[in-house]
Write an enzyme that holds these catalytic residues in place. Sequence first.
Site, PDB file in Angstrom:
ATOM      1  N   SER A   1       0.870  -1.190   0.000  1.00  0.00           N
ATOM      2  CA  SER A   1       0.000   0.000   0.000  1.00  0.00           C
ATOM      3  C   SER A   1       0.897   1.226   0.000  1.00  0.00           C
ATOM      4  O   SER A   1       2.084   1.137   0.294  1.00  0.00           O
ATOM      5  CB  SER A   1      -0.864   0.027   1.262  1.00  0.00           C
ATOM      6  OG  SER A   1      -0.105   0.496   2.375  1.00  0.00           O
ATOM      7  N   ASP A   2       0.347   2.384  -0.317  1.00  0.00           N
ATOM      8  CA  ASP A   2       1.108   3.593  -0.031  1.00  0.00           C
ATOM      9  C   ASP A   2       0.896   3.928   1.446  1.00  0.00           C
ATOM     10  O   ASP A   2       0.131   3.278   2.154  1.00  0.00           O
ATOM     11  CB  ASP A   2       0.708   4.751  -0.977  1.00  0.00           C
ATOM     12  CG  ASP A   2       1.829   5.794  -1.071  1.00  0.00           C
ATOM     13  OD1 ASP A   2       2.770   5.741  -0.251  1.00  0.00           O
ATOM     14  OD2 ASP A   2       1.780   6.670  -1.951  1.00  0.00           O
ATOM     15  N   TRP A   3       1.564   4.919   1.874  1.00  0.00           N
ATOM     16  CA  TRP A   3       1.643   5.310   3.285  1.00  0.00           C
ATOM     17  C   TRP A   3       0.238   5.503   3.879  1.00  0.00           C
ATOM     18  O   TRP A   3      -0.435   6.477   3.555  1.00  0.00           O
ATOM     19  CB  TRP A   3       2.462   6.597   3.338  1.00  0.00           C
ATOM     20  CG  TRP A   3       2.717   7.190   4.668  1.00  0.00           C
ATOM     21  CD1 TRP A   3       1.800   7.707   5.531  1.00  0.00           C
ATOM     22  CD2 TRP A   3       4.003   7.373   5.276  1.00  0.00           C
ATOM     23  NE1 TRP A   3       2.424   8.201   6.629  1.00  0.00           N
ATOM     24  CE2 TRP A   3       3.784   8.015   6.506  1.00  0.00           C
ATOM     25  CE3 TRP A   3       5.319   7.069   4.902  1.00  0.00           C
ATOM     26  CZ2 TRP A   3       4.824   8.369   7.362  1.00  0.00           C
ATOM     27  CZ3 TRP A   3       6.344   7.425   5.758  1.00  0.00           C
ATOM     28  CH2 TRP A   3       6.099   8.057   6.975  1.00  0.00           C
TER      29      TRP A   3
END
Length: 760
Positions: free
Chosen positions: A297-299
């Site tokens: 996932s992104d942050w």
Amino acid sequence: MKRKVYALIFTAIAASFLGCSVEESGDKATSEGKQPENERIEKLIGQMTVEEKVGQLNFYVGDLFNTGPTVRTTESDKFDELIKQGKLTGLFNVHGAAYTKRLQQIAVEESRLGIPLLFGADVIHGFKTVFPIPLASAASWDMEAIEKAEKIAAIESTAAGITFNFAPMVDISRDPRWGRMAEGAGEDPYLGSQVAMARVRGFQGESLSDAQTMAACVKHFAAYGAPEGGRDYNTVDMSERSLRETYLPPYKAGIDAGAATIMTSFNELNGVPASGNAFLLRDILRGEWGFKGMVVSDWQSINEMVSHGNVANVAEAASMALKAGVDMDMMGDAYLIEIPRLIEEGKLEEKHLDAAVRNVLKLKFDLGLFDDPYRYSDTVREAQDIRAKEHLEVARDVARKSIVMLKNEGQLLPLNKDAGTIAVIGPLADNHADMNGTWSFFGEAQHPVTFLKGIQDAVGPNTKVISAEGCNLYDDNRDKIANAVTVARSADVVVMVVGESAVMNGEAGSRSNIQLPGIQLDLMKAVAETGKPVVAVVMSGRAMDLSWLDENIAAILEVWTLGSESGHAAADVLFGDYNPSGKLPVTFPRNVGQVPIYYNHKNTGRPYEGDYSEPKSERVYKSKYRDVQNTPLYPFGHGLSYSTFEYSEIQLSADTIGFDQTLKASVKVTNTGPYDGEEVVQLYIRDLVGSVTRPVKELKGFKKLMIKNGETKEVEFEITSEDLAFYTIDMSHKAEPGAFQLFIGSSSEDVKQSGFYLKH
Ligand code: BGC
């Protein structure tokens, strides 16, 4: 030998936790690579508790620097403990051979199963040898140079323990307001795909398990580069056809080039946030493209689904993301906290968890971490390789190849090294802090060569170099302008270095005004009024509105952000030691009101081809503005050289081809002097009639080649029906028979034209 010892230690530890001896477990043979990887993975999964499994999906930023807002529930001084408990799959944005080795030792020697850690990082344009920002190196149109730079980035990063790189960013962007245009390859799916492949090849080399290569991560999946209004993290709403035709190709190219991982994006796409988007992750990525790697996932983007509003709470977000196929949770704690509970309550089947763990373990196996967990943390290599002389030489070469000469009236450039007095003026002229640019946390501010220094190093002994800052970057204080004008008056020629600082582009770096920031334009006007010849050196991480400069300044170099060797590279071009060869990977608008503006637009039913000279009192019922032309200031593919290149008419091998035939199109390009130089020969096509409308031009090929002064080279392209395919009215991807235009030239606008037919 060293490798075997580690393998033995690791195996012994793992085996002891599994309650059997090394001999009994057979793990010794495993670690020698005799047992197939998938069997080793399944065996390990069979030994893991649910908590250990979610631990393998839990990824935290280290304590060196943050690249986002933190909601993580644990503090960094607890990392050692978490690693021991098997609650961390790795850390990112940490580095250092000794440091990473220490953490790895905890994982391998002190956690129950001894699963090694991943060390991730955003090595976006070099590690400590900082290369030009990706938009800049894309402007080189030189795939070999890009690959070489990324190879060096991998050599330096891996020496410092990094195994997993969050790059390349391959998001197509047609909106220069978006700050992350800096991190990509611009507006075009074909060029973007070529660059994506070159970067993946550079990072990953021939084998992931090579100690000098790291896993690439194609990001941000998908369509993160098309936020409404160019505002970062904003909504993306687009047709499936645009998605597939314009935005998806570079991700696919990166995956096809073997990228081991992919990162989801922050944005929603047509109402569904990317990190919970089964259409993107299951149907397209894993289904259609057959991706077998790991999805991160992104942050906190899993948690952010709650703010997006498609789930009620983090538990729902975690469940949706895991089922959609997000394997690893970056910074969210969503998986760590919610998944065991969901499984316990019977709301989530463990098979989803196992699938994610499998992908993460496979990555660790493929990186060779199970055979030698310390292979990437190498203090000897770290001391020798980082900022090695030959790396800086490559950085200089890539940087000068990235510079685009936008204008050179009266051949003001190249400057004479014995030019008398050269004034170097501007807030970026002698500025160290901003030369490394966005996403260069590893590069140190004292290292880069400033423009002033580069010019000083290049000039002859009798040339005087004087300088003035002229103004600040972040305020409107005009006190320094007068001195800059005095300095300019006493010079024979002025080089003005203006543009964006490192924080003015990149993530969360969107701008609604894309002119020179602050009062830099006023400074330029004051200096230009002296009547001295002025060269503008423009630093930016996006296409800019340079209309005033175009009207008033004789020579303009777009240098983007060039990294470690900024000043040397710019001086190479300014004084003609290198003949500029960069071409724009993005369209430069006349003003921000033209945005989005891109070369491969549709024709519309009322195309405007006027010369913009009708009386303003009339109403012209065409697709146009009343206050600005339709054409850009500088088109995609534009870039001048100190030489001129003359193109012959196009030769075609046939005027009609069948679906299984290849058309050959060639031109002769002559360097009419006066210097040797490189030219990027560009091939575009237009499908005149389609079951759905087609763009007025589409890049289908390019070749960059050196042509000596006076020399003629023949350049040939091959076109097949595959190159002419698009998403037709029924969304099948195929070419349709009919008439095509074919263009070859020096930019998207400066072309020779021909045509052919495709027939069944
Ligand atoms: C960015 C990613 C980056 C991650 C880790 C996020 O804010 O969108 O591109 O890889 O942070 O630094």
